[in-house]
Design a protein around this motif. Sequence first.
Motif, PDB file in Angstrom:
ATOM      1  N   ASN A  31      -5.830   0.722   7.634  1.00 34.47           N
ATOM      2  CA  ASN A  31      -4.409   1.079   7.546  1.00 34.47           C
ATOM      3  C   ASN A  31      -3.686   0.060   6.679  1.00 34.47           C
ATOM      4  O   ASN A  31      -4.167  -1.060   6.464  1.00 34.47           O
ATOM      5  N   THR A  34       3.957  -1.870   4.843  1.00 40.96           N
ATOM      6  CA  THR A  34       4.782  -2.725   3.987  1.00 40.96           C
ATOM      7  C   THR A  34       5.306  -3.900   4.796  1.00 40.96           C
ATOM      8  O   THR A  34       5.725  -3.733   5.945  1.00 40.96           O
ATOM      9  N   GLY A  36       8.053  -7.308   4.559  1.00 44.82           N
ATOM     10  CA  GLY A  36       9.139  -7.931   3.812  1.00 44.82           C
ATOM     11  C   GLY A  36       9.406  -9.349   4.284  1.00 44.82           C
ATOM     12  O   GLY A  36      10.193 -10.072   3.672  1.00 44.82           O
ATOM     13  N   ALA A  52       4.766 -11.486   9.964  1.00 43.32           N
ATOM     14  CA  ALA A  52       5.435 -11.120  11.218  1.00 43.32           C
ATOM     15  C   ALA A  52       5.276  -9.621  11.413  1.00 43.32           C
ATOM     16  O   ALA A  52       5.771  -8.831  10.604  1.00 43.32           O
ATOM     17  N   ARG A  54       5.621  -6.413  14.170  1.00 41.21           N
ATOM     18  CA  ARG A  54       6.141  -5.988  15.478  1.00 41.21           C
ATOM     19  C   ARG A  54       5.042  -5.276  16.282  1.00 41.21           C
ATOM     20  O   ARG A  54       4.246  -4.518  15.706  1.00 41.21           O
ATOM     21  N   ARG A  57       4.014  -1.551  15.768  1.00 37.76           N
ATOM     22  CA  ARG A  57       3.279  -1.067  14.595  1.00 37.76           C
ATOM     23  C   ARG A  57       1.825  -0.760  14.948  1.00 37.76           C
ATOM     24  O   ARG A  57       1.177  -1.521  15.676  1.00 37.76           O
ATOM     25  N   PHE A  58       1.294   0.294  14.342  1.00 43.15           N
ATOM     26  CA  PHE A  58      -0.143   0.599  14.488  1.00 43.15           C
ATOM     27  C   PHE A  58      -0.960  -0.568  13.946  1.00 43.15           C
ATOM     28  O   PHE A  58      -2.004  -0.941  14.496  1.00 43.15           O
ATOM     29  N   THR A  59      -0.481  -1.165  12.876  1.00 43.22           N
ATOM     30  CA  THR A  59      -1.151  -2.316  12.266  1.00 43.22           C
ATOM     31  C   THR A  59      -1.341  -3.453  13.278  1.00 43.22           C
ATOM     32  O   THR A  59      -2.358  -4.156  13.248  1.00 43.22           O
ATOM     33  N   VAL A  90       6.136   5.384   7.293  1.00 39.42           N
ATOM     34  CA  VAL A  90       5.207   6.278   8.002  1.00 39.42           C
ATOM     35  C   VAL A  90       4.189   5.421   8.740  1.00 39.42           C
ATOM     36  O   VAL A  90       3.765   4.381   8.245  1.00 39.42           O
ATOM     37  N   SER A  91       3.800   5.849   9.940  1.00 41.45           N
ATOM     38  CA  SER A  91       2.815   5.086  10.707  1.00 41.45           C
ATOM     39  C   SER A  91       1.412   5.644  10.503  1.00 41.45           C
ATOM     40  O   SER A  91       1.216   6.862  10.458  1.00 41.45           O
ATOM     41  N   GLY A  92       0.456   4.740  10.445  1.00 41.50           N
ATOM     42  CA  GLY A  92      -0.951   5.115  10.380  1.00 41.50           C
ATOM     43  C   GLY A  92      -1.407   5.857  11.627  1.00 41.50           C
ATOM     44  O   GLY A  92      -2.483   6.467  11.627  1.00 41.50           O
ATOM     45  N   LYS A  97      -2.788   6.685   5.534  1.00 39.67           N
ATOM     46  CA  LYS A  97      -1.998   6.303   4.354  1.00 39.67           C
ATOM     47  C   LYS A  97      -2.874   6.098   3.119  1.00 39.67           C
ATOM     48  O   LYS A  97      -2.364   6.000   2.003  1.00 39.67           O
TER      49      LYS A  97
END
Length: 165
Positions: A31, A34, A36, A52, A54, A57-59, A90-92, A97
């Motif tokens: 996956n 992005t 920032g 960082a 959260r 997130r799937f990540t 968009v989430s994985g 993606k």
Amino acid sequence: MRIVLPGAETRFIEAITHGGAFLSVGGPRPNTMTIGWGSIGDFWNRDVMTVAVRPSRFTHEILEREGEFTVSVPAADRPLSRELRFAGTVSGRDEDKFRGHGLTAAPAKSVGAPIVGECALHFECRVLCRTEMDHMDPGVLPRFYPDGDLHTLYLAEVVACYETK
Ligand SMILES: Cc1cc2nc3c(=O)[nH]c(=O)nc-3n(C[C@H](O)[C@H](O)[C@H](O)COP(=O)(O)O)c2cc1C
């Protein structure tokens, strides 16, 4: 490891403060998302990237398991703005993606996570330390974390840094 590529750190900071960079993770469902926020500097006599992510997130789920990631930075003449927006909204969990959206998962050199083939500069990173945010400034907390989804910070050794194309 020490980064020897001239200007690599500056290009990373430039990217994340102007549009973003791709943070990619591997395993059975590779996956990318992005980012920032982040930094790069010296910890434990190594070059360390801090990102960082959260918990929502799937990540995050994959990073917790795999402990490795890459960061890919677009070239100045190919900013990949549409792809950064896509990977950042968009989430994985809902979509692959790396299929049909102009983002190619290419093999990295030293970690299991892929790099984004369309980018020009890549960092391969192995997590040395993860930490939750604590003692958050009351001026920051309500603005950035109204629903308590506080970032996990990952401090990761840069084990490879190079350009492609
Ligand atoms: C420009 C930009 C920067 C972002 N930076 C971060 C970041 O540093 N950390 C984070 O957790 N989410 C960040 N996001 C949000 C994630 O990229 C977004 O929620 C993404 O859809 C998560 O994908 P995933 O669920 O597949 O992991 C950013 C989004 C954008 C558009």
